[in-house]
Design an enzyme around this catalytic site. Structure first.
Site, PDB file in Angstrom:
ATOM      1  N   ARG A  42      42.424  32.243  39.817  1.00 48.63           N
ATOM      2  CA  ARG A  42      42.563  30.937  39.153  1.00 48.63           C
ATOM      3  C   ARG A  42      41.792  29.896  39.949  1.00 48.63           C
ATOM      4  O   ARG A  42      41.929  29.829  41.165  1.00 48.63           O
ATOM      5  CB  ARG A  42      44.032  30.524  39.108  1.00 48.63           C
ATOM      6  CG  ARG A  42      44.864  31.398  38.198  1.00 48.63           C
ATOM      7  CD  ARG A  42      45.111  30.738  36.865  1.00 48.63           C
ATOM      8  NE  ARG A  42      45.441  31.795  35.896  1.00 48.63           N
ATOM      9  CZ  ARG A  42      45.560  31.585  34.611  1.00 48.63           C
ATOM     10  NH1 ARG A  42      45.352  30.386  34.105  1.00 48.63           N
ATOM     11  NH2 ARG A  42      45.853  32.574  33.800  1.00 48.63           N
ATOM     12  N   THR A  82      40.966  23.514  38.350  1.00 47.11           N
ATOM     13  CA  THR A  82      41.160  23.507  36.891  1.00 47.11           C
ATOM     14  C   THR A  82      42.277  24.453  36.445  1.00 47.11           C
ATOM     15  O   THR A  82      42.737  24.379  35.311  1.00 47.11           O
ATOM     16  CB  THR A  82      39.867  23.963  36.180  1.00 47.11           C
ATOM     17  OG1 THR A  82      39.621  25.318  36.562  1.00 47.11           O
ATOM     18  CG2 THR A  82      38.682  23.089  36.553  1.00 47.11           C
ATOM     19  N   ASP A 100      55.084  44.688  47.065  1.00 49.73           N
ATOM     20  CA  ASP A 100      53.693  44.345  46.756  1.00 49.73           C
ATOM     21  C   ASP A 100      52.850  45.625  46.787  1.00 49.73           C
ATOM     22  O   ASP A 100      52.644  46.223  47.843  1.00 49.73           O
ATOM     23  CB  ASP A 100      53.166  43.337  47.784  1.00 49.73           C
ATOM     24  CG  ASP A 100      51.790  42.822  47.394  1.00 49.73           C
ATOM     25  OD1 ASP A 100      51.667  41.630  47.118  1.00 49.73           O
ATOM     26  OD2 ASP A 100      50.828  43.632  47.341  1.00 49.73           O
ATOM     27  N   ASP A 122      49.720  45.583  49.127  1.00 49.90           N
ATOM     28  CA  ASP A 122      50.081  45.690  50.555  1.00 49.90           C
ATOM     29  C   ASP A 122      50.520  47.088  50.908  1.00 49.90           C
ATOM     30  O   ASP A 122      50.179  47.617  51.967  1.00 49.90           O
ATOM     31  CB  ASP A 122      51.213  44.706  50.890  1.00 49.90           C
ATOM     32  CG  ASP A 122      50.710  43.283  51.047  1.00 49.90           C
ATOM     33  OD1 ASP A 122      49.471  43.098  51.170  1.00 49.90           O
ATOM     34  OD2 ASP A 122      51.533  42.354  51.045  1.00 49.90           O
TER      35      ASP A 122
END
Ligand code: URA
Length: 210
Positions: A105, A109, A201, A204
């Site tokens: 992202r 914006t 995760d 990870d």
């Protein structure tokens, strides 16, 4: 659950999920399990791929067989955790192409942009298998599939090990044409958007970066 959604209800997946969820499982074993589960998902996700008949000569006679056009299949691991699924899928589809997509992202914006995008030419003629082990909020996968469609891809399947109910709903609403294959749907997302019970995760645990 939507019509184009499949949970692969198989004892082998259930068994392997026990070990993959266990926080004591090493990265080495975790990687092996991700690879093995991904191969089972690929088996299911390729069930309706088109085949073309070919003539073969066996040591005894001539006969006809049915081949998949491997050149038309593109495996797309979503960076980074999707990389852990690639070998497992390639073990069943050794002639497939591999594309790579990394989405992020924009800080200002908040719009999704790709920081890495490389897929084979003529995407409209190909079948895409998008890989990401965890379908959590669905945000990254939704953005990835938008990016693929913008480049011309039409036939897209998504494979994950564990999905959240929220992720399945979001992905199906954004891309109702995409067929989803998962090993299991877990209970929920927690406040940090991790899947519960989940496995933590995935990136990870695959790469030992905890
Ligand atoms: N990504 C992960 O690796 N794990 C989760 O639980 C959610 C997103």
């Amino acid at each position: 659950m939507p019509a184009n959604f499949h949970t692969i209800d198989h004892p082998l997946i259930k068994h392997k999920l026990v070990y993959i969820r266990d926080k004591g499982t090493s990265s080495k074993i975790f990687r092996e399990l991700v690879r093995e589960i991904s191969a089972i998902l690929a088996y299911e996700a390729t069930k309706n791929l088109p085949t073309k008949s070919v003539k073969i000569t066996t040591p005894l006679t001539k006969t006809t067989g049915h081949k998949i056009d491997m050149e038309k299949i593109v495996i797309v691991p979503v960076l980074r955790a999707g990389l852990g699924m690639t070998e497992g899928v390639l073990s069943l589809l050794p002639g497939a192409k591999v594309g790579h997509i990394g989405m992020e992202r924009d800080h200002d914006t908040f719009l999704p942009t790709d920081y890495y995008f490389k897929i084979p030419s003529r995407p409209k003629d190909k079948s895409f298998l998008v890989l990401d082990p965890m379908l959590a909020t669905g945000g990254t996968v939704i953005d990835t599939i938008h990016r693929l469609k913008d480049s011309g891809a039409l036939d897209i399947r998504f494979l994950c090990l564990i999905a959240s109910p929220e992720g399945v709903k979001a992905l199906n609403e954004a891309h109702p044409d995409v067929i989803i294959f998962t090993g299991v749907v877990d209970e929920k997302l927690n406040s940090k958007k991790y899947i519960v019970p989940g496995l933590g995760d995935a990136g990870d645990r695959l790469f030992g970066t905890e």
